[in-house]
Scaffold this motif. Structure first.
Motif, PDB file in Angstrom:
ATOM      1  N   ASN A 160      35.286  31.292  46.201  1.00  0.00           N
ATOM      2  CA  ASN A 160      36.561  31.679  46.782  1.00  0.00           C
ATOM      3  C   ASN A 160      37.377  32.447  45.759  1.00  0.00           C
ATOM      4  OD1 ASN A 160      36.132  30.429  49.257  1.00  0.00           O
ATOM      5  ND2 ASN A 160      36.775  28.454  48.456  1.00  0.00           N
ATOM      6  N   ILE A 161      38.144  33.404  46.217  1.00  0.00           N
ATOM      7  CA  ILE A 161      38.875  34.294  45.328  1.00  0.00           C
ATOM      8  C   ILE A 161      40.326  34.371  45.758  1.00  0.00           C
ATOM      9  CG2 ILE A 161      39.038  36.664  44.500  1.00  0.00           C
ATOM     10  CD1 ILE A 161      36.083  36.863  45.543  1.00  0.00           C
ATOM     11  N   LEU A 162      41.208  34.324  44.821  1.00  0.00           N
ATOM     12  CA  LEU A 162      42.598  34.667  45.088  1.00  0.00           C
ATOM     13  C   LEU A 162      42.850  35.997  44.409  1.00  0.00           C
ATOM     14  CD1 LEU A 162      45.383  34.049  46.176  1.00  0.00           C
ATOM     15  CD2 LEU A 162      45.907  32.846  44.063  1.00  0.00           C
ATOM     16  N   THR A 163      42.955  37.046  45.194  1.00  0.00           N
ATOM     17  CA  THR A 163      43.124  38.369  44.628  1.00  0.00           C
ATOM     18  C   THR A 163      44.546  38.533  44.117  1.00  0.00           C
ATOM     19  OG1 THR A 163      43.799  39.360  46.720  1.00  0.00           O
ATOM     20  CG2 THR A 163      41.448  39.285  46.267  1.00  0.00           C
ATOM     21  N   ASP A 164      44.749  39.606  43.353  1.00  0.00           N
ATOM     22  CA  ASP A 164      46.056  39.829  42.760  1.00  0.00           C
ATOM     23  C   ASP A 164      47.150  40.097  43.787  1.00  0.00           C
ATOM     24  OD1 ASP A 164      44.904  39.463  40.376  1.00  0.00           O
ATOM     25  OD2 ASP A 164      44.804  41.581  39.804  1.00  0.00           O
ATOM     26  N   ASP A 165      46.747  40.509  45.007  1.00  0.00           N
ATOM     27  CA  ASP A 165      47.777  40.750  46.017  1.00  0.00           C
ATOM     28  C   ASP A 165      47.985  39.544  46.915  1.00  0.00           C
ATOM     29  OD1 ASP A 165      45.478  40.769  47.417  1.00  0.00           O
ATOM     30  OD2 ASP A 165      45.646  42.821  48.159  1.00  0.00           O
ATOM     31  N   GLY A 166      47.405  38.395  46.544  1.00  0.00           N
ATOM     32  CA  GLY A 166      47.709  37.154  47.234  1.00  0.00           C
ATOM     33  C   GLY A 166      46.764  36.785  48.357  1.00  0.00           C
ATOM     34  N   ALA A 167      45.799  37.619  48.685  1.00  0.00           N
ATOM     35  CA  ALA A 167      44.874  37.324  49.771  1.00  0.00           C
ATOM     36  C   ALA A 167      43.648  36.622  49.220  1.00  0.00           C
ATOM     37  CB  ALA A 167      44.461  38.600  50.484  1.00  0.00           C
ATOM     38  N   SER A 278      36.007  50.817  33.494  1.00  0.00           N
ATOM     39  CA  SER A 278      36.107  52.085  32.768  1.00  0.00           C
ATOM     40  C   SER A 278      36.236  53.283  33.694  1.00  0.00           C
ATOM     41  CB  SER A 278      34.892  52.267  31.853  1.00  0.00           C
ATOM     42  OG  SER A 278      33.717  52.540  32.602  1.00  0.00           O
ATOM     43  N   VAL A 279      35.851  53.123  34.972  1.00  0.00           N
ATOM     44  CA  VAL A 279      35.980  54.229  35.930  1.00  0.00           C
ATOM     45  C   VAL A 279      37.079  53.960  36.950  1.00  0.00           C
ATOM     46  CG1 VAL A 279      33.565  54.906  35.665  1.00  0.00           C
ATOM     47  CG2 VAL A 279      34.191  53.287  37.460  1.00  0.00           C
ATOM     48  N   GLY A 280      37.957  53.007  36.635  1.00  0.00           N
ATOM     49  CA  GLY A 280      39.131  52.790  37.480  1.00  0.00           C
ATOM     50  C   GLY A 280      38.963  51.802  38.605  1.00  0.00           C
ATOM     51  N   LEU A 281      37.916  50.976  38.573  1.00  0.00           N
ATOM     52  CA  LEU A 281      37.726  49.966  39.609  1.00  0.00           C
ATOM     53  C   LEU A 281      38.298  48.625  39.159  1.00  0.00           C
ATOM     54  CD1 LEU A 281      34.068  50.720  40.775  1.00  0.00           C
ATOM     55  CD2 LEU A 281      36.213  51.531  41.765  1.00  0.00           C
ATOM     56  N   THR A 282      38.643  47.812  40.129  1.00  0.00           N
ATOM     57  CA  THR A 282      39.092  46.447  39.849  1.00  0.00           C
ATOM     58  C   THR A 282      37.898  45.515  40.002  1.00  0.00           C
ATOM     59  OG1 THR A 282      41.337  46.891  40.617  1.00  0.00           O
ATOM     60  CG2 THR A 282      40.621  44.588  40.585  1.00  0.00           C
ATOM     61  N   TRP A 283      37.667  44.698  38.991  1.00  0.00           N
ATOM     62  CA  TRP A 283      36.519  43.799  38.971  1.00  0.00           C
ATOM     63  C   TRP A 283      36.963  42.380  39.283  1.00  0.00           C
ATOM     64  CZ3 TRP A 283      34.657  40.870  34.218  1.00  0.00           C
ATOM     65  CH2 TRP A 283      33.459  40.201  34.487  1.00  0.00           C
ATOM     66  N   GLY A 284      36.242  41.742  40.203  1.00  0.00           N
ATOM     67  CA  GLY A 284      36.586  40.388  40.613  1.00  0.00           C
ATOM     68  C   GLY A 284      36.438  39.355  39.517  1.00  0.00           C
ATOM     69  N   GLY A 285      35.666  39.647  38.486  1.00  0.00           N
ATOM     70  CA  GLY A 285      35.503  38.697  37.398  1.00  0.00           C
ATOM     71  C   GLY A 285      36.697  38.620  36.471  1.00  0.00           C
ATOM     72  N   ARG A 286      37.676  39.514  36.669  1.00  0.00           N
ATOM     73  CA  ARG A 286      38.864  39.538  35.819  1.00  0.00           C
ATOM     74  C   ARG A 286      40.039  38.810  36.455  1.00  0.00           C
ATOM     75  NH1 ARG A 286      38.002  40.888  30.823  1.00  0.00           N
ATOM     76  NH2 ARG A 286      37.005  42.864  31.424  1.00  0.00           N
ATOM     77  N   TRP A 287      39.883  38.362  37.690  1.00  0.00           N
ATOM     78  CA  TRP A 287      40.995  37.723  38.362  1.00  0.00           C
ATOM     79  C   TRP A 287      41.357  36.396  37.683  1.00  0.00           C
ATOM     80  CZ3 TRP A 287      38.274  39.181  43.500  1.00  0.00           C
ATOM     81  CH2 TRP A 287      38.681  40.475  43.870  1.00  0.00           C
ATOM     82  N   LYS A 288      42.615  36.036  37.777  1.00  0.00           N
ATOM     83  CA  LYS A 288      43.120  34.860  37.078  1.00  0.00           C
ATOM     84  C   LYS A 288      42.621  33.576  37.716  1.00  0.00           C
ATOM     85  CE  LYS A 288      47.293  37.319  35.625  1.00  0.00           C
ATOM     86  NZ  LYS A 288      48.774  37.399  35.705  1.00  0.00           N
ATOM     87  N   SER A 289      42.393  33.604  39.018  1.00  0.00           N
ATOM     88  CA  SER A 289      41.864  32.417  39.684  1.00  0.00           C
ATOM     89  C   SER A 289      40.339  32.430  39.569  1.00  0.00           C
ATOM     90  CB  SER A 289      42.311  32.398  41.140  1.00  0.00           C
ATOM     91  OG  SER A 289      41.870  33.576  41.776  1.00  0.00           O
ATOM     92  N   ILE A 290      39.659  31.779  40.468  1.00  0.00           N
ATOM     93  CA  ILE A 290      38.202  31.736  40.398  1.00  0.00           C
ATOM     94  C   ILE A 290      37.651  33.147  40.547  1.00  0.00           C
ATOM     95  CG2 ILE A 290      36.123  30.789  41.465  1.00  0.00           C
ATOM     96  CD1 ILE A 290      37.817  28.440  42.398  1.00  0.00           C
ATOM     97  N   GLN A 291      36.755  33.503  39.668  1.00  0.00           N
ATOM     98  CA  GLN A 291      36.273  34.880  39.613  1.00  0.00           C
ATOM     99  C   GLN A 291      35.143  35.152  40.615  1.00  0.00           C
ATOM    100  OE1 GLN A 291      36.427  32.933  36.744  1.00  0.00           O
ATOM    101  NE2 GLN A 291      38.445  33.707  36.169  1.00  0.00           N
ATOM    102  N   ASP A 292      35.073  36.426  41.039  1.00  0.00           N
ATOM    103  CA  ASP A 292      33.968  36.894  41.886  1.00  0.00           C
ATOM    104  C   ASP A 292      33.293  38.032  41.128  1.00  0.00           C
ATOM    105  OD1 ASP A 292      32.210  37.621  43.785  1.00  0.00           O
ATOM    106  OD2 ASP A 292      33.671  38.304  45.255  1.00  0.00           O
ATOM    107  N   TYR A 293      32.249  37.712  40.390  1.00  0.00           N
ATOM    108  CA  TYR A 293      31.669  38.651  39.439  1.00  0.00           C
ATOM    109  C   TYR A 293      30.954  39.828  40.094  1.00  0.00           C
ATOM    110  CZ  TYR A 293      32.662  35.006  36.035  1.00  0.00           C
ATOM    111  OH  TYR A 293      33.298  34.080  35.253  1.00  0.00           O
TER     112      TYR A 293
END
Length: 325
Positions: A160-167, A278-293
């Motif tokens: 499960n992921i909590l994205t930076d925009d709250g979803a 490095s190419v401007g994408l957001t990676w799920g493994g960097r999220w503060k909550s549980i990561q989605d690698y």
């Protein structure tokens, strides 16, 4: 064979008639003489006209041969126009060229990064390989004693992921059977970035990557959202509906590897995150909550998450594909 026999019979009939009829031979000979005479007169006329045209081209003949000089202008114009038409109709128009033209206007940044060279998407991964990877990942999970499961000790391939925009967003192994893996349904602005990442991972780090899910319809998103353990993001809350997100896995020795419990795969996910960012994408493994690698997304500036915007962004990729089906 029948055509050959018929042609031989026809030639035999014509040859026999020609040999047996003196009148026919005389008629044919006169026809050839007239044709030669006419061709000779035509050739002489053309030669005379060419000489006049050549003479008219000189600066000294401007006054006396001005009417012939107009032909040179017409000929030059016709040659130029024909060259333009020839170039327009013979230059190959491919989906890659259309995508390059689109990115040059819509996303100059990624166009510059690619130096105008569009990357081709790899073949779609075999469904059986994905199912085998799911079974292997689930077996690894079941082999570990998880009598008390909490959010802190769960480490499946798609938590499960909590994205930076709250979803809340997630991907379950069992939910991949209906996943869409069509590359052309992703927006070119995201697709080309992801293909750059895949190319870098292969060439610099030796990791082959496969697409597990790209575009996801709002209907599928809402269906997944009925299980809160899978996702809490409903339709048009996920970047998947805009063709701006994807979930990937690795391929090793002909098999797809999903589970993050595999050290080799986990190292690959970490490298994947670095290259993706490095190419401007957001990676799920960097999220503060549980990561989605395995998840990356392109947070396009100014994006408004509406149905109209989703239709627009996904159609930009599908329109190019439809022109070459």
């Amino acid at each position: 064979m029948i055509i050959f026999i018929f042609s031989c019979f026809l030639l035999l009939v014509i040859g026999s008639a020609f040999l047996m009829s003196a009148e026919l031979r005389l008629t044919v000979i006169n026809m050839f003489k007239a044709l030669i005479s006419k061709s000779k007169r035509t050739f002489m006329s053309a030669k005379q006209f060419a000489n006049e045209m050549n003479t008219a081209a000189s600066p000294e003949q401007i006054q006396s041969h001005w009417h012939l000089q107009q032909w040179w202008i017409l000929i030059a114009g016709a040659v130029l126009f024909s060259s333009i038409l020839l170039l327009a109709f013979t230059q190959p128009i491919t989906a890659s060229k259309m995508e390059a033209d689109y990115l040059k206007k819509a996303d100059p940044q990624i166009y510059a990064m690619l130096n105008g060279e569009m990357l081709d998407a790899p073949p779609e991964v075999d469904e059986n390989l994905v199912q085998d990877a799911i079974n292997e990942a689930l077996a690894l999970e079941n082999s570990i004693n998880t009598s008390v499961i909490s959010a802190e000790n769960i480490a499946p391939a798609y938590p499960n992921i909590l994205t930076d925009d709250g979803a809340f967003e997630a991907h379950s192994h069992s939910d991949l059977s209906n996943a869409d893996r069509k590359w052309h349904k992703m927006n070119p602005r995201f697709k080309q970035r992801l293909l750059m990442v895949i190319k870098t991972m292969r060439e610099q780090h030796g990791y082959e990557m496969v697409l597990l899910e790209g575009y996801r319809s709002p209907q599928r998103q809402n269906s997944l959202a009925t299980n809160i353990n899978t996702t809490r993001a409903r339709g048009y809350q996920s970047y998947h509906q805009f063709g701006l997100a994807a979930d990937i896995a690795f391929k090793r020795n002909g098999k797809v590897v999903i589970s993050e419990r595999d050290p080799w795969a986990m190292r690959g996910y970490q490298l994947y995150g670095q290259v993706a960012e490095s190419v401007g994408l957001t990676w799920g493994g960097r999220w503060k909550s549980i990561q989605d690698y395995g998840h990356t997304e392109y947070r396009m500036p100014g994006l408004v998450k509406t149905k109209e915007m989703a239709d627009k962004l996904t159609s930009e990729g599908q329109l190019q594909a439809s022109n070459f089906q």
